[in-house]
Design a protein around this motif. Structure first.
Motif, PDB file in Angstrom:
ATOM      1  N   ASP A   1       0.835  -1.192   0.000  1.00  0.00           N
ATOM      2  CA  ASP A   1       0.000   0.000   0.000  1.00  0.00           C
ATOM      3  C   ASP A   1       0.879   1.254   0.000  1.00  0.00           C
ATOM      4  OD1 ASP A   1      -2.347   1.466   0.179  1.00  0.00           O
ATOM      5  OD2 ASP A   1      -2.042   1.738   2.332  1.00  0.00           O
ATOM      6  N   THR A   2       1.921   1.255   0.884  1.00  0.00           N
ATOM      7  CA  THR A   2       2.765   2.451   0.972  1.00  0.00           C
ATOM      8  C   THR A   2       3.654   2.577  -0.257  1.00  0.00           C
ATOM      9  OG1 THR A   2       4.291   1.184   2.326  1.00  0.00           O
ATOM     10  CG2 THR A   2       2.839   2.666   3.487  1.00  0.00           C
ATOM     11  N   GLU A   3       4.065   1.430  -0.832  1.00  0.00           N
ATOM     12  CA  GLU A   3       4.917   1.498  -2.016  1.00  0.00           C
ATOM     13  C   GLU A   3       4.202   2.194  -3.159  1.00  0.00           C
ATOM     14  OE1 GLU A   3       7.395  -2.450  -0.942  1.00  0.00           O
ATOM     15  OE2 GLU A   3       6.133  -2.520  -2.721  1.00  0.00           O
ATOM     16  N   GLN A   4       2.888   2.048  -3.203  1.00  0.00           N
ATOM     17  CA  GLN A   4       2.146   2.621  -4.310  1.00  0.00           C
ATOM     18  C   GLN A   4       1.847   4.102  -4.083  1.00  0.00           C
ATOM     19  OE1 GLN A   4      -1.129  -0.030  -4.292  1.00  0.00           O
ATOM     20  NE2 GLN A   4      -0.038  -1.628  -5.396  1.00  0.00           N
ATOM     21  N   ARG A   5       2.058   4.581  -2.890  1.00  0.00           N
ATOM     22  CA  ARG A   5       1.701   5.972  -2.613  1.00  0.00           C
ATOM     23  C   ARG A   5       2.854   6.906  -2.944  1.00  0.00           C
ATOM     24  NH1 ARG A   5      -0.361   5.187   3.422  1.00  0.00           N
ATOM     25  NH2 ARG A   5      -1.294   7.232   3.323  1.00  0.00           N
ATOM     26  N   SER A   6       2.512   8.026  -3.540  1.00  0.00           N
ATOM     27  CA  SER A   6       3.547   8.995  -3.888  1.00  0.00           C
ATOM     28  C   SER A   6       4.025   9.688  -2.613  1.00  0.00           C
ATOM     29  CB  SER A   6       2.979  10.028  -4.851  1.00  0.00           C
ATOM     30  OG  SER A   6       2.001  10.800  -4.181  1.00  0.00           O
TER      31      SER A   6
ATOM     32  N   ASP B   1      -1.041  21.481  -2.791  1.00  0.00           N
ATOM     33  CA  ASP B   1      -0.378  21.526  -4.098  1.00  0.00           C
ATOM     34  C   ASP B   1       1.143  21.480  -3.942  1.00  0.00           C
ATOM     35  OD1 ASP B   1      -0.076  23.935  -2.890  1.00  0.00           O
ATOM     36  OD2 ASP B   1      -0.527  25.162  -4.643  1.00  0.00           O
ATOM     37  N   GLY B   2       1.601  21.018  -2.777  1.00  0.00           N
ATOM     38  CA  GLY B   2       3.044  21.025  -2.513  1.00  0.00           C
ATOM     39  C   GLY B   2       3.780  19.898  -3.214  1.00  0.00           C
ATOM     40  N   ARG B   3       5.115  20.017  -3.231  1.00  0.00           N
ATOM     41  CA  ARG B   3       5.968  18.943  -3.734  1.00  0.00           C
ATOM     42  C   ARG B   3       6.854  18.556  -2.573  1.00  0.00           C
ATOM     43  NH1 ARG B   3       8.816  15.880  -7.388  1.00  0.00           N
ATOM     44  NH2 ARG B   3      10.473  17.404  -7.721  1.00  0.00           N
ATOM     45  N   PHE B   4       6.810  17.281  -2.206  1.00  0.00           N
ATOM     46  CA  PHE B   4       7.469  16.881  -0.974  1.00  0.00           C
ATOM     47  C   PHE B   4       8.967  17.198  -0.978  1.00  0.00           C
ATOM     48  CE2 PHE B   4       9.897  13.807   1.468  1.00  0.00           C
ATOM     49  CZ  PHE B   4       9.464  14.146   2.739  1.00  0.00           C
ATOM     50  N   THR B   5       9.667  16.815  -2.058  1.00  0.00           N
ATOM     51  CA  THR B   5      11.127  16.997  -2.047  1.00  0.00           C
ATOM     52  C   THR B   5      11.493  18.479  -1.935  1.00  0.00           C
ATOM     53  OG1 THR B   5      11.033  16.727  -4.428  1.00  0.00           O
ATOM     54  CG2 THR B   5      11.926  14.900  -3.183  1.00  0.00           C
ATOM     55  N   ALA B   6      10.751  19.325  -2.638  1.00  0.00           N
ATOM     56  CA  ALA B   6      11.040  20.763  -2.569  1.00  0.00           C
ATOM     57  C   ALA B   6      10.844  21.258  -1.132  1.00  0.00           C
ATOM     58  CB  ALA B   6      10.136  21.526  -3.532  1.00  0.00           C
ATOM     59  N   TRP B   7       9.795  20.778  -0.491  1.00  0.00           N
ATOM     60  CA  TRP B   7       9.519  21.178   0.900  1.00  0.00           C
ATOM     61  C   TRP B   7      10.620  20.668   1.826  1.00  0.00           C
ATOM     62  CZ3 TRP B   7       6.884  18.542   5.288  1.00  0.00           C
ATOM     63  CH2 TRP B   7       6.444  19.449   6.258  1.00  0.00           C
ATOM     64  N   MET B   8      11.041  19.419   1.582  1.00  0.00           N
ATOM     65  CA  MET B   8      12.085  18.828   2.432  1.00  0.00           C
ATOM     66  C   MET B   8      13.378  19.653   2.337  1.00  0.00           C
ATOM     67  SD  MET B   8      13.601  14.964   2.342  1.00  0.00           S
ATOM     68  CE  MET B   8      14.500  15.126   0.818  1.00  0.00           C
TER      69      MET B   8
ATOM     70  N   LEU C   1       0.875   9.283  11.258  1.00  0.00           N
ATOM     71  CA  LEU C   1       2.286   9.622  11.451  1.00  0.00           C
ATOM     72  C   LEU C   1       3.231   8.537  10.939  1.00  0.00           C
ATOM     73  CD1 LEU C   1       2.323  11.401  14.926  1.00  0.00           C
ATOM     74  CD2 LEU C   1       1.704  12.284  12.688  1.00  0.00           C
ATOM     75  N   ASP C   2       2.760   7.283  10.906  1.00  0.00           N
ATOM     76  CA  ASP C   2       3.623   6.203  10.427  1.00  0.00           C
ATOM     77  C   ASP C   2       4.055   6.406   8.979  1.00  0.00           C
ATOM     78  OD1 ASP C   2       4.013   4.616  12.621  1.00  0.00           O
ATOM     79  OD2 ASP C   2       2.071   3.633  12.409  1.00  0.00           O
ATOM     80  N   ALA C   3       3.270   7.166   8.218  1.00  0.00           N
ATOM     81  CA  ALA C   3       3.622   7.388   6.810  1.00  0.00           C
ATOM     82  C   ALA C   3       4.955   8.128   6.687  1.00  0.00           C
ATOM     83  CB  ALA C   3       2.513   8.182   6.111  1.00  0.00           C
ATOM     84  N   LEU C   4       5.349   8.834   7.728  1.00  0.00           N
ATOM     85  CA  LEU C   4       6.632   9.535   7.683  1.00  0.00           C
ATOM     86  C   LEU C   4       7.799   8.538   7.650  1.00  0.00           C
ATOM     87  CD1 LEU C   4       7.655  12.512   7.648  1.00  0.00           C
ATOM     88  CD2 LEU C   4       8.211  12.204  10.048  1.00  0.00           C
ATOM     89  N   GLY C   5       7.565   7.350   8.194  1.00  0.00           N
ATOM     90  CA  GLY C   5       8.605   6.312   8.163  1.00  0.00           C
ATOM     91  C   GLY C   5       8.976   5.959   6.731  1.00  0.00           C
ATOM     92  N   GLU C   6       7.969   5.824   5.880  1.00  0.00           N
ATOM     93  CA  GLU C   6       8.219   5.498   4.472  1.00  0.00           C
ATOM     94  C   GLU C   6       8.971   6.646   3.785  1.00  0.00           C
ATOM     95  OE1 GLU C   6       7.851   2.794   2.914  1.00  0.00           O
ATOM     96  OE2 GLU C   6       8.214   3.474   0.860  1.00  0.00           O
ATOM     97  N   LEU C   7       8.582   7.873   4.100  1.00  0.00           N
ATOM     98  CA  LEU C   7       9.275   9.027   3.506  1.00  0.00           C
ATOM     99  C   LEU C   7      10.725   9.077   3.987  1.00  0.00           C
ATOM    100  CD1 LEU C   7       6.419  11.662   3.802  1.00  0.00           C
ATOM    101  CD2 LEU C   7       7.443  10.823   1.682  1.00  0.00           C
TER     102      LEU C   7
ATOM    103  N   HIS D   1       3.972  12.774  -2.097  1.00  0.00           N
ATOM    104  CA  HIS D   1       2.963  13.793  -1.773  1.00  0.00           C
ATOM    105  C   HIS D   1       1.796  13.178  -0.986  1.00  0.00           C
ATOM    106  CE1 HIS D   1       0.607  17.413  -2.190  1.00  0.00           C
ATOM    107  NE2 HIS D   1      -0.353  16.768  -2.831  1.00  0.00           N
ATOM    108  N   ASP D   2       1.322  12.020  -1.455  1.00  0.00           N
ATOM    109  CA  ASP D   2       0.209  11.350  -0.755  1.00  0.00           C
ATOM    110  C   ASP D   2       0.615  10.963   0.672  1.00  0.00           C
ATOM    111  OD1 ASP D   2      -1.411  11.630  -2.892  1.00  0.00           O
ATOM    112  OD2 ASP D   2      -1.119   9.595  -3.667  1.00  0.00           O
ATOM    113  N   LEU D   3       1.853  10.474   0.794  1.00  0.00           N
ATOM    114  CA  LEU D   3       2.319  10.079   2.131  1.00  0.00           C
ATOM    115  C   LEU D   3       2.375  11.282   3.063  1.00  0.00           C
ATOM    116  CD1 LEU D   3       5.157   7.576   1.135  1.00  0.00           C
ATOM    117  CD2 LEU D   3       3.121   7.012   2.452  1.00  0.00           C
ATOM    118  N   MET D   4       2.865  12.415   2.534  1.00  0.00           N
ATOM    119  CA  MET D   4       2.976  13.597   3.394  1.00  0.00           C
ATOM    120  C   MET D   4       1.594  14.133   3.751  1.00  0.00           C
ATOM    121  SD  MET D   4       5.199  15.218   5.094  1.00  0.00           S
ATOM    122  CE  MET D   4       4.406  16.170   6.390  1.00  0.00           C
ATOM    123  N   LEU D   5       0.649  14.019   2.810  1.00  0.00           N
ATOM    124  CA  LEU D   5      -0.721  14.448   3.137  1.00  0.00           C
ATOM    125  C   LEU D   5      -1.295  13.557   4.237  1.00  0.00           C
ATOM    126  CD1 LEU D   5      -2.313  15.270  -0.358  1.00  0.00           C
ATOM    127  CD2 LEU D   5      -1.608  16.870   1.434  1.00  0.00           C
ATOM    128  N   ALA D   6      -0.957  12.256   4.151  1.00  0.00           N
ATOM    129  CA  ALA D   6      -1.424  11.326   5.191  1.00  0.00           C
ATOM    130  C   ALA D   6      -0.830  11.709   6.543  1.00  0.00           C
ATOM    131  CB  ALA D   6      -1.036   9.892   4.824  1.00  0.00           C
TER     132      ALA D   6
END
Lengths: 274, 189
Positions: B4-9, B71-78, B22-28, B11-16
């Motif tokens: 499930d997490t592998e399929q999420r972008s 409308d954010g981009r995760f890497t740019a935010w990081m 909060l566990d979605a941050l582990g994947e990021l 951006h989707d993970l950060m929105l989650a």
């Protein structure tokens, strides 16, 4: 095109984001100019060296990150329990709060009028359905408030994580810790909500792995543990201490699909060591 | 769960994460921590500091998760957070990056299967870091940001608050300067 103009554009040619059809003149110049070819090659080598020079983080970064995440999850859960979402925090809260207060006041008057003349020593016999429902609702509210207050008191007793950590560290630093201090460390390992503190407690217990009570405490903490990082450290402890009592538990863990893959693998490795 | 997490972008993970998962941050973290650490290590020239800063970046992701935009981009935010953390570090210490001692690089855990081969180029790595440290901090930063091809020049320009053209010119000029310093050091070795 001369070499000076071409050289200024060479970094752009190396950049993978540059359109392959861009800078045709520079590409043509590059195909025939040995000087610019050397320059281009040096730039590529520099870029490759820059890639290779990026160091890798140590395993501490991952460990610290997951400890921090656990801590944050715990704090978020505590905050959610301590501050349940109230209808008064909604957009219409300002209107609902006085309305509910007025209704409660009226209900109070009604109840007072109904039971005010009854002698206080005897409980009123409520026969009216509506009143019974009102009383049941009030009792439920009081019950919920008691739970909330009880939880808050428990949190206060436990103290903030950094204070608990300090206590664990002080206990760990004792040169010849008595049974009481070891007990405190075992309790922290089994029950502290912070993974960070559980890890520090386990770290402190390593020095006492020859103590049967410590080994039993660690084995008892293992099935309770949900955090894969702490699970891995616990498994490492029982394997290092050659605690054979843990074998049946490790056997179960090695086959438990719900556990993290690395935890199952660690359980298998530990079994082989025992 | 894993699939499930592998399929999420990202951006989707950060929105989650923003919505409380909060566990979605582990994947990021798993996806990006190595690159982020590499950026900070080369920017500061101090791997131990970079580990602390990388940890702080992820802490701030949690702390400021509510500010992550739809409308954010995760890497740019990081990298935006990473630049802020690094700037805080430079401000506090008043530090210029130090020339990297090869011994410091040795202390880093290298768990890759090619560790033996990489050991041979350890001196080159230290030499390159020394060259990098000689660049102006802004040039070093734009060069390191541009190295990550998942960031577009538009995003880099946004991070640096300049035009796309200016970001490109600065990045490419910095690469040219690094090449000059690096080859000078190689020759003088």
């Amino acid at each position: 095109m001369n070499c000076e103009t071409a050289a200024a554009l060479l970094p752009e040619l190396i950049d993978a984001r540059t359109d392959a059809a861009a800078h045709v003149e520079v590409r043509q110049h590059l195909a025939h100019c040995p000087h610019c070819q050397r320059e281009f090659s040096d730039l590529r080598r520099t870029l490759a060296a820059l890639e290779e020079a990026a160091p890798l983080p140590s395993s501490a970064l991952r460990r610290n990150f997951y400890a921090m995440l656990e801590e944050e999850k715990h704090s978020a859960a505590s905050a959610a329990v301590a501050r349940p979402r109230s209808i008064f925090s909604s957009r219409w809260g300002w209107l609902l709060a006085p309305a509910l207060a007025a209704i409660t006041l009226l209900a109070g008057f009604q109840l007072g009028a109904r039971f005010g003349t009854t002698p206080p020593a005897t409980a009123p016999v409520v026969t009216d359905d509506a009143t019974r429902r009102e009383l049941a609702a009030l009792r439920q509210q009081v019950g919920q408030m008691s739970q909330l207050v009880g939880y808050s008191l428990l949190q206060q007793q436990q103290g903030p994580a950094n204070e608990r950590l300090r206590e664990v560290l002080v206990a760990a630093q004792a040169e010849k810790p008595g049974a009481k201090i070891l007990d405190e460390l075992i309790v922290a390992l089994a029950f502290d909500p912070s993974a960070n503190i559980r890890l520090r407690a386990l770290e402190a217990l390593y020095a006492h792995s020859d103590n049967a009570a410590v080994r039993a405490g660690v084995v008892a903490a293992l099935p309770r543990e949900q955090n894969p990082l702490v699970q891995l450290e616990l498994i490492d402890f029982v394997a290092t201490a050659r605690e054979r009592e843990a074998a049946p538990l490790l056997e179960r863990m090695s086959r438990e699909d719900s556990l993290d893959q690395s935890v199952r693998a660690a359980a298998r490795r530990a079994l082989a060591q025992l | 769960m894993a699939t499930d997490t592998e399929q999420r972008s990202d951006h989707d993970l950060m929105l989650a994460v923003r919505h409380g998962e909060l566990d979605a941050l582990g994947e990021l973290f798993e996806r990006h921590h190595s690159r982020l650490f590499g950026f900070l290590a080369q920017l500061t020239g101090q791997p131990a500091v970079a580990e602390d800063l990388a940890q702080t970046v992820f802490q701030r992701m949690l702390k400021y998760r509510h500010t992550y935009r739809d409308d954010g981009r995760f890497t740019a935010w990081m990298y935006h957070l990473a630049r802020r953390c690094a700037a805080d570090h430079f401000r506090k210490t008043g530090a210029a990056p130090r020339a990297t001692d090869p011994g410091v690089l040795d202390e880093l855990a290298d768990e890759s299967p090619h560790a033996g081969h990489q050991a041979a180029s350890r001196d080159d790595r230290a030499l390159l870091q020394t060259a990098l440290n000689q660049l102006d901090r802004d040039d070093r930063e734009v060069l390191l940001l541009s190295r990550f091809e998942e960031l577009s020049f538009a995003e880099i320009a946004h991070l640096l608050e300049c035009s796309v053209g200016a970001a490109k010119v600065r990045a490419h000029r910095a690469l040219g300067e690094l090449r000059t310093v690096y080859f000078q050091l190689l020759k003088s070795r």
